[in-house]
Design a protein around this motif. Structure first.
Motif, PDB file in Angstrom:
ATOM      1  N   MET A   1       0.836  -1.201   0.000  1.00 15.44           N
ATOM      2  CA  MET A   1       0.000   0.000   0.000  1.00 15.44           C
ATOM      3  C   MET A   1       0.868   1.247   0.000  1.00 15.44           C
ATOM      4  N   ASP A   6      -4.257   1.780  -2.346  1.00 13.72           N
ATOM      5  CA  ASP A   6      -4.485   0.786  -1.295  1.00 13.72           C
ATOM      6  C   ASP A   6      -4.892  -0.519  -1.979  1.00 13.72           C
ATOM      7  N   GLU A   7      -3.972  -1.464  -2.059  1.00 10.61           N
ATOM      8  CA  GLU A   7      -4.213  -2.724  -2.765  1.00 10.61           C
ATOM      9  C   GLU A   7      -5.379  -3.501  -2.169  1.00 10.61           C
ATOM     10  N   THR A   8      -5.397  -3.599  -0.834  1.00  9.67           N
ATOM     11  CA  THR A   8      -6.459  -4.364  -0.164  1.00  9.67           C
ATOM     12  C   THR A   8      -7.830  -3.766  -0.453  1.00  9.67           C
ATOM     13  N   HIS A   9      -7.923  -2.449  -0.320  1.00  7.12           N
ATOM     14  CA  HIS A   9      -9.187  -1.758  -0.607  1.00  7.12           C
ATOM     15  C   HIS A   9      -9.616  -1.960  -2.061  1.00  7.12           C
ATOM     16  N   LEU A  11      -8.918  -4.310  -4.308  1.00  8.79           N
ATOM     17  CA  LEU A  11      -9.363  -5.665  -4.653  1.00  8.79           C
ATOM     18  C   LEU A  11     -10.677  -6.008  -3.968  1.00  8.79           C
ATOM     19  N   ALA A  12     -10.874  -5.509  -2.747  1.00  7.72           N
ATOM     20  CA  ALA A  12     -12.138  -5.775  -2.037  1.00  7.72           C
ATOM     21  C   ALA A  12     -13.292  -5.002  -2.659  1.00  7.72           C
ATOM     22  N   ALA A  18     -10.162  -8.355  -8.729  1.00  9.55           N
ATOM     23  CA  ALA A  18      -9.564  -9.415  -7.911  1.00  9.55           C
ATOM     24  C   ALA A  18      -9.545 -10.738  -8.681  1.00  9.55           C
ATOM     25  N   SER A  28      -1.175  -7.086 -10.304  1.00  9.88           N
ATOM     26  CA  SER A  28      -1.720  -6.623  -9.026  1.00  9.88           C
ATOM     27  C   SER A  28      -2.900  -5.707  -9.305  1.00  9.88           C
ATOM     28  N   ARG A 323     -13.955  -7.023   9.831  1.00  6.67           N
ATOM     29  CA  ARG A 323     -14.121  -5.807   9.037  1.00  6.67           C
ATOM     30  C   ARG A 323     -15.273  -5.912   8.049  1.00  6.67           C
ATOM     31  N   ASP A 396     -17.884  -5.762   3.053  1.00  9.64           N
ATOM     32  CA  ASP A 396     -16.751  -5.097   3.670  1.00  9.64           C
ATOM     33  C   ASP A 396     -17.175  -3.708   4.156  1.00  9.64           C
TER      34      ASP A 396
END
Length: 413
Positions: A1, A6-9, A11-12, A18, A28, A323, A396
């Motif tokens: 990140m 923000d990679e996590t954000h 993809l979610a 994703a 990515s 979360r 999420d």
């Protein structure tokens, strides 16, 4: 990140990305964003907001109105059949003032619904006509168990949607599950409404609501076929909340009580029925717990016992991960007025958050009790009522916050 991504954000928020990353189409999420996402308007970081800024409700889009909690049926799985249940009628002596309160909250859609059967109220059709005359869109949930009079059919033709409760097309099983209901009466009423509406250029949508349990689930395909043949194009499949069994009656259990071989057959039939609904150009809605169990072939989170003023009941729900929260805008959009004048955010919520006997509608839905519930949903710190909800899927927290922001912006906040 990084501060700008923000990679996590990412993809979610964008499951299609994703999936593409898992397939190896992109190295990515950031790779996708740089090549395509930024040009498609996708956001690389979570929105920046304060929780408190998300707690207001600019308008109440839909109001559920329980004219009565009395019912003319005694369904074996329903709270109404519990020995401690007592039904009452909503006091309507201040109805004109309440209409003004609804207008001040910009209510557009009124749904006559609750534990009771609205058509048992003597002047229900007059009330419905009054609401329609004042410009409200109307929905109704009904069992259509009584033979309708001409004035009632006329009133029903003005509704946008009529949701008819029926769990099976088998007349004998239906009579056992929904004690007091005759299949022929229900079907005759459906036909009368359709015929009258067509003759007067009106098109109420007649939909089907089916409670899915171990006894009703095996025959859902037959129910779907019978209703499609009658021009029904909307189906709702609801999960079963189990109360204590009623003596000397047939007991319907949660569909998960079926042995695995039987459950496998039900899954196959249910998926096939949904397929036929889609092939016919019709629509369906299935509670999230049933989606997990019957369409997703996934285990449920388990059973949670809730204590209510009527009695204990067992509810089943899908899992919530860390979360996550419920994908539920109801406390922002809806108000449910029960026959005792209490106000709640939905028909499954056990706690009253205010009463019209003490406060007007606007003060209740903008009061601290409603705001606290919104705070819990926005943060994922859910109380038992919401944590075990079978009607709303998991989402999420950051994804829900984005959805909530868009809702508030559209509502004019």
């Amino acid at each position: 990140m990084t501060p700008l991504f923000d990679e996590t954000h990412y993809l979610a928020t964008y499951p299609d990305v994703a999936d593409a990353v898992r397939r190896g189409d992109f190295a990515s999420g950031q790779d996708h964003f740089l090549r395509f996402g930024q040009h498609e308007g996708r956001e690389p970081t979570p929105p920046h907001f304060s929780i408190e800024s998300l707690l207001a409700s600019p308008a109440t889009d839909q109001l559920f109105l329980e004219l009565t909690s009395r019912c003319n049926l005694r369904c074996v799985y329903c709270a109404v059949s519990q020995p401690t249940y007592r039904g009452i009628d909503l006091r309507l002596d201040a109805f004109d003032a309440f209409l003004e309160q609804m207008k001040s909250r910009s209510v557009r859609l009124v749904t006559l619904n609750g534990h009771g059967e609205s058509t048992m109220v003597k002047e229900w059709a007059v009330i419905a006509d009054r609401l329609a005359d004042d410009g409200f869109r109307l929905h109704l949930t009904t069992n259509l168990a009584k033979r309708l009079e001409a004035s009632e059919i006329s009133a029903l033709s003005r509704f946008e949607m009529i949701l008819v409760s029926i769990d099976t097309i088998d007349p004998d099983l239906l009579a056992c599950l929904r004690r007091g209901l005759k299949l022929e009466t229900l079907l005759e009423n459906v036909e009368l409404i359709q015929r009258f509406s067509a003759a007067h250029g009106r098109r109420p949508e007649i939909a089907i609501s089916c409670t899915v349990g171990d006894l009703s689930a095996p025959g859902i395909g037959d129910l779907v076929d019978a209703m499609l043949a009658r021009g029904i194009t909307t189906f709702r499949f609801g999960d079963l909340a189990e109360y204590a069994p009623i003596q000397s009656t047939l007991r319907m259990r949660h569909v998960s009580a079926l042995a695995e071989p039987e459950l496998a057959v039900v899954r196959e039939r249910f998926c096939a029925a949904i397929g036929r609904i889609e092939a016919a150009g019709a629509a369906s809605q299935t509670d999230s717990s049933l989606v997990a169990l019957l369409l997703g072939n996934r285990a449920l989170a388990g059973t949670e016992e809730r204590s209510t003023k009527i009695g204990d009941k067992a509810v089943h729900s899908s899992n919530l991960e860390k979360r996550q929260t419920r994908d539920c805008l109801d406390p922002w959009r809806l108000a449910f007025v029960q026959a005792d004048a209490s106000v709640r955010p939905c028909c499954f919520f056990e706690e009253k958050l205010g009463t019209l006997e003490e406060q007007p509608l606007g003060e209740i839905v903008e009061g601290e009790a409603f705001r606290q519930l919104r705070r819990e949903i926005a943060t994922g710190e859910l109380r038992a009522n919401c944590r075990s909800c079978s009607g709303r899927p998991a989402v999420d927290v950051d994804v829900f916050a984005r959805k909530l922001q868009k809702h508030l912006q559209a509502a004019g906040r």
